[in-house]
Motif scaffolding. Structure first.
Motif, PDB file in Angstrom:
ATOM      1  N   GLY A  89       0.849  -1.385  -0.109  1.00 44.60           N
ATOM      2  CA  GLY A  89       0.274   0.216  -0.093  1.00 44.60           C
ATOM      3  C   GLY A  89       0.324   1.362  -0.206  1.00 44.60           C
ATOM      4  O   GLY A  89       0.179   2.269   0.518  1.00 44.60           O
ATOM      5  N   ASP A  90       2.280   1.113  -0.994  1.00 45.45           N
ATOM      6  CA  ASP A  90       2.790   2.039  -0.577  1.00 45.45           C
ATOM      7  C   ASP A  90       2.631   3.338  -1.707  1.00 45.45           C
ATOM      8  O   ASP A  90       3.588   4.340  -1.500  1.00 45.45           O
ATOM      9  N   ARG A  91       1.104   2.952  -2.257  1.00 46.65           N
ATOM     10  CA  ARG A  91       1.026   3.753  -3.719  1.00 46.65           C
ATOM     11  C   ARG A  91      -0.346   4.303  -3.031  1.00 46.65           C
ATOM     12  O   ARG A  91      -1.101   3.057  -3.264  1.00 46.65           O
ATOM     13  N   GLU A  92      -0.492   5.807  -3.530  1.00 48.79           N
ATOM     14  CA  GLU A  92      -2.074   5.835  -2.859  1.00 48.79           C
ATOM     15  C   GLU A  92      -2.763   5.706  -4.106  1.00 48.79           C
ATOM     16  O   GLU A  92      -4.100   5.580  -3.359  1.00 48.79           O
ATOM     17  N   SER A  93      -2.652   6.154  -5.239  1.00 48.90           N
ATOM     18  CA  SER A  93      -3.363   5.857  -6.628  1.00 48.90           C
ATOM     19  C   SER A  93      -2.667   5.571  -7.238  1.00 48.90           C
ATOM     20  O   SER A  93      -2.160   4.777  -7.446  1.00 48.90           O
ATOM     21  N   LEU A  94      -3.408   5.214  -8.883  1.00 43.58           N
ATOM     22  CA  LEU A  94      -3.204   4.633  -9.799  1.00 43.58           C
ATOM     23  C   LEU A  94      -2.275   5.854 -10.749  1.00 43.58           C
ATOM     24  O   LEU A  94      -1.009   5.565 -11.070  1.00 43.58           O
ATOM     25  N   GLU A  95      -2.646   6.913 -10.029  1.00 45.50           N
ATOM     26  CA  GLU A  95      -1.356   8.273 -10.827  1.00 45.50           C
ATOM     27  C   GLU A  95      -0.288   7.851  -9.833  1.00 45.50           C
ATOM     28  O   GLU A  95       0.130   8.285 -11.123  1.00 45.50           O
ATOM     29  N   GLU A  96      -0.176   7.793  -8.891  1.00 44.42           N
ATOM     30  CA  GLU A  96       0.884   8.169  -8.436  1.00 44.42           C
ATOM     31  C   GLU A  96       1.830   6.562  -8.432  1.00 44.42           C
ATOM     32  O   GLU A  96       3.565   7.211  -8.554  1.00 44.42           O
ATOM     33  N   GLN A  97       1.424   5.062  -8.869  1.00 46.49           N
ATOM     34  CA  GLN A  97       2.192   4.237  -8.923  1.00 46.49           C
ATOM     35  C   GLN A  97       2.409   4.072 -10.263  1.00 46.49           C
ATOM     36  O   GLN A  97       4.040   4.005 -10.965  1.00 46.49           O
ATOM     37  N   ALA A  98       1.898   5.417 -11.485  1.00 48.76           N
ATOM     38  CA  ALA A  98       2.442   5.399 -12.852  1.00 48.76           C
ATOM     39  C   ALA A  98       3.192   6.532 -12.852  1.00 48.76           C
ATOM     40  O   ALA A  98       4.608   6.558 -13.712  1.00 48.76           O
ATOM     41  N   GLU A  99       3.002   7.683 -12.107  1.00 45.94           N
ATOM     42  CA  GLU A  99       4.360   8.346 -11.904  1.00 45.94           C
ATOM     43  C   GLU A  99       5.857   8.411 -11.464  1.00 45.94           C
ATOM     44  O   GLU A  99       6.695   8.474 -11.319  1.00 45.94           O
ATOM     45  N   LYS A 100       5.330   6.293 -10.406  1.00 50.11           N
ATOM     46  CA  LYS A 100       6.198   6.903 -10.113  1.00 50.11           C
ATOM     47  C   LYS A 100       7.647   5.574 -10.635  1.00 50.11           C
ATOM     48  O   LYS A 100       8.827   5.377 -10.500  1.00 50.11           O
ATOM     49  N   SER A 101       6.218   4.582 -11.461  1.00 41.99           N
ATOM     50  CA  SER A 101       7.303   3.378 -11.798  1.00 41.99           C
ATOM     51  C   SER A 101       8.348   3.889 -12.985  1.00 41.99           C
ATOM     52  O   SER A 101       9.547   3.323 -12.404  1.00 41.99           O
ATOM     53  N   PRO A 102       8.373   4.559 -13.613  1.00 38.78           N
ATOM     54  CA  PRO A 102       9.922   5.435 -14.912  1.00 38.78           C
ATOM     55  C   PRO A 102      11.216   5.359 -13.831  1.00 38.78           C
ATOM     56  O   PRO A 102      12.189   5.134 -14.542  1.00 38.78           O
ATOM     57  N   THR A 103      11.073   6.080 -12.488  1.00 34.54           N
ATOM     58  CA  THR A 103      12.648   6.016 -12.444  1.00 34.54           C
ATOM     59  C   THR A 103      12.531   4.889 -10.984  1.00 34.54           C
ATOM     60  O   THR A 103      13.623   4.839 -10.254  1.00 34.54           O
ATOM     61  N   GLY A 104      11.625   3.730 -11.054  1.00 38.36           N
ATOM     62  CA  GLY A 104      12.618   2.577 -10.145  1.00 38.36           C
ATOM     63  C   GLY A 104      13.712   2.446 -10.463  1.00 38.36           C
ATOM     64  O   GLY A 104      14.283   2.054 -11.698  1.00 38.36           O
ATOM     65  N   ALA A 105      14.799   2.176  -9.655  1.00 35.22           N
ATOM     66  CA  ALA A 105      15.871   1.384 -10.214  1.00 35.22           C
ATOM     67  C   ALA A 105      15.666  -0.395 -10.724  1.00 35.22           C
ATOM     68  O   ALA A 105      16.625  -0.222 -11.777  1.00 35.22           O
ATOM     69  N   VAL A 106      15.294  -0.373 -10.034  1.00 32.00           N
ATOM     70  CA  VAL A 106      14.605  -1.752 -10.613  1.00 32.00           C
ATOM     71  C   VAL A 106      13.736  -2.163 -11.905  1.00 32.00           C
ATOM     72  O   VAL A 106      13.070  -3.005 -12.173  1.00 32.00           O
ATOM     73  N   SER A 107      12.988  -1.373 -12.194  1.00 34.60           N
ATOM     74  CA  SER A 107      12.007  -1.249 -13.370  1.00 34.60           C
ATOM     75  C   SER A 107      12.207   0.029 -14.317  1.00 34.60           C
ATOM     76  O   SER A 107      13.068  -1.088 -15.534  1.00 34.60           O
ATOM     77  N   TYR A 108      12.284   0.473 -14.626  1.00 31.02           N
ATOM     78  CA  TYR A 108      12.858   1.491 -15.600  1.00 31.02           C
ATOM     79  C   TYR A 108      13.878   1.911 -15.623  1.00 31.02           C
ATOM     80  O   TYR A 108      14.483   2.204 -16.509  1.00 31.02           O
ATOM     81  N   GLY A 109      14.092   2.289 -14.612  1.00 31.05           N
ATOM     82  CA  GLY A 109      15.839   2.960 -14.382  1.00 31.05           C
ATOM     83  C   GLY A 109      16.534   3.870 -15.279  1.00 31.05           C
ATOM     84  O   GLY A 109      16.922   4.497 -14.827  1.00 31.05           O
ATOM     85  N   ASN A 110      15.234   4.657 -14.636  1.00 34.62           N
ATOM     86  CA  ASN A 110      15.930   6.469 -15.541  1.00 34.62           C
ATOM     87  C   ASN A 110      16.241   7.259 -13.999  1.00 34.62           C
ATOM     88  O   ASN A 110      15.586   6.794 -12.940  1.00 34.62           O
ATOM     89  N   PRO A 111      16.877   7.921 -14.409  1.00 35.16           N
ATOM     90  CA  PRO A 111      17.694   8.588 -12.945  1.00 35.16           C
ATOM     91  C   PRO A 111      17.201   9.787 -12.636  1.00 35.16           C
ATOM     92  O   PRO A 111      16.257   9.997 -11.481  1.00 35.16           O
ATOM     93  N   ASP A 112      15.795  10.701 -13.241  1.00 35.32           N
ATOM     94  CA  ASP A 112      15.268  11.134 -13.077  1.00 35.32           C
ATOM     95  C   ASP A 112      14.137  11.359 -13.558  1.00 35.32           C
ATOM     96  O   ASP A 112      13.569  10.582 -15.286  1.00 35.32           O
ATOM     97  N   PHE A 113      12.620  12.379 -13.827  1.00 35.77           N
ATOM     98  CA  PHE A 113      11.370  11.912 -14.474  1.00 35.77           C
ATOM     99  C   PHE A 113      11.589  12.804 -15.831  1.00 35.77           C
ATOM    100  O   PHE A 113      10.747  13.342 -17.146  1.00 35.77           O
ATOM    101  N   ALA A 114      12.555  13.443 -15.572  1.00 37.75           N
ATOM    102  CA  ALA A 114      13.667  14.409 -16.649  1.00 37.75           C
ATOM    103  C   ALA A 114      13.656  13.366 -18.162  1.00 37.75           C
ATOM    104  O   ALA A 114      13.386  13.693 -19.179  1.00 37.75           O
TER     105      ALA A 114
END
Ligand code: HEC
Ligand code: HEC
Length: 342
Positions: free
Chosen positions: A119-144
């Motif tokens: 339950g560490d993501r409140e909403s689908l939006e928050e989940q999707a916003e954070k996924s691309p900068t996850g070190a073991v998912s997309y591995g981007n340094p930042d959203f830029a």
């Protein structure tokens, strides 16, 4: 088990004719009984704006060019032929890195009260916003870095502008989250169980009905209820005994404790939904159990202190199979993404 069933639970047993003296009153039908615990899935969101955003979100969902190694998108771990899971005990992300937990289905996830096992993501939006900068998912340094890659694909400027009209610079983190969440909200999977809850008693076979009856009378329903049969509370995994003794998990996950640091949250997880569960093996937060009958048996033991008989397990599994709905027609990837090589 008794302590989990409130007064309503005993009334339920009586209504099912499991207790003495039930003959006098007309027995409540199983449909009526089930309606007291579960609801059918709602209808789909409508509206033109929702439509354009969901269409954009569908593309972004399968857009692996925005990951650090060019191979990972949401669809990498939430696959159409596996009811939006990946079939692995623990998901594998960018550059072959292993995630700490199992990938749950995203079908019907819009109805979860929180997202993720802990339950560490409140909403689908928050989940999707954070996924691309996850070190073991997309591995981007930042959203830029994600925005730069999206802007380098010419087709996206128009698609974002149409989905977010009047915004000066619509390719941004917030709109990425809004579009993907709009897509996910379209991914509901009604099944025969919904027809049953709407009054069609024949929608479930006698064996499935027997399983549903067991599911209610044993007390599974005290945690797995509502439209998703779960997804609406946090509960300890291992009410009666340590879960890893049954699952064989090599390194117990402390669950929500690691998020809140509160002792009350030790080994607490979000109760997962059970829709499509026959298709989402392996089971539990760490994918430690490969077979659904074994997962059901473990639930009986560690959550309710009951040794379930094989025939009861089989009936419950038959009932759980009735929760499988067709893959939404708009889930599979489109034949091509903007400017994708033909
Ligand atoms: C590398 C594999 C991987 C990728 C890529 C990935 N996910 Fe997931 N997803 C997971 C795992 C693992 C979890 C569970 C995480 C947890 O609970 O700690 C999860 C959980 C979720 C959940 C919560 C479901 C629930 O029942 O709690 C949603 C929603 C979701 N992902 C959507 C997405 C979206 C949208 C994307 C793309 C932006 C995405 N995922 C990319 C593996 C992945
Ligand atoms: C006290 C609350 C509670 C009760 C009672 C309960 N469950 Fe669960 N159930 C959970 C929690 C919490 C999990 C998640 C465990 C984990 O992996 O961390 C879960 C997981 C499951 C899963 C695995 C789902 C997946 O996607 O991995 C199944 C199947 C399941 N339960 C079925 C049942 C059945 C059948 C019963 C009755 C015999 C039952 N549960 C009773 C709380 C409960």
């Amino acid at each position: 088990m008794r302590k989990l069933l409130g007064a309503g639970g005993f009334a339920a047993l009586a209504a099912l004719g499991c207790m003495g003296g039930a003959q006098s009153a007309p027995a409540k039908s199983l449909v009526e009984e089930a309606k007291g615990h579960f609801q059918p899935l709602p209808s789909l969101p409508t509206g033109a704006a929702a439509g354009l955003r969901a269409e954009l979100g569908r593309r972004l969902f399968y857009e692996n060019r925005v990951s650090a190694d060019g191979n990972v998108s949401c669809g990498h771990c939430h696959q159409a032929d596996l009811a939006a899971t990946d079939g692995l005990p623990k998901a594998i992300g960018v550059n072959g890195k292993e995630n700490p937990r199992n990938a749950p289905s995203i079908f019907n996830a819009s109805l979860n009260f929180k997202q993720h096992w802990r339950g560490d993501r409140e909403s689908l939006e928050e989940q999707a916003e954070k996924s691309p900068t996850g070190a073991v998912s997309y591995g981007n340094p930042d959203f830029a870095a994600v925005v730069a890659k999206l802007k380098a694909v010419p087709g996206y400027a128009d698609l974002f502008a149409q989905a977010f009209p009047g915004e000066g610079d619509p390719i941004n983190q917030k709109n990425w989250g809004v579009a993907i969440a709009a897509f996910e909200r379209t991914l509901l999977t009604p099944s025969r169980f919904d027809a049953f809850l709407k009054g069609d008693a024949k929608a479930l076979t006698p064996k499935e009905q027997a399983g549903l009856q067991k599911f209610i009378s044993l007390g599974c329903v005290s945690c797995h209820n509502g439209p998703l049969l779960g997804g609406n509370s946090f509960q300890k995994f291992g009410v009666q005994e340590d879960y890893w003794k049954e699952t064989g998990s090599p390194k117990p996950d402390k669950g929500r404790f690691d998020v809140t640091k509160s002792d009350a949250d030790l080994y607490v997880f979000k109760v997962p939904q059970l829709r499509n569960v026959e298709k989402t093996a392996p089971y539990f937060h760490d994918g430690s159990v490969a077979e659904l009958p074994k997962a059901v048996k473990i639930m009986g033991k560690v959550q309710l202190g009951e040794e379930l008989k094989d025939e009861d397990v089989a009936a419950i599994v038959a009932f759980l199979d009735s929760l499988t709905g067709p893959v939404p027609a708009n889930y599979p990837p489109l034949p091509s993404l903007p400017d994708a090589p033909k």
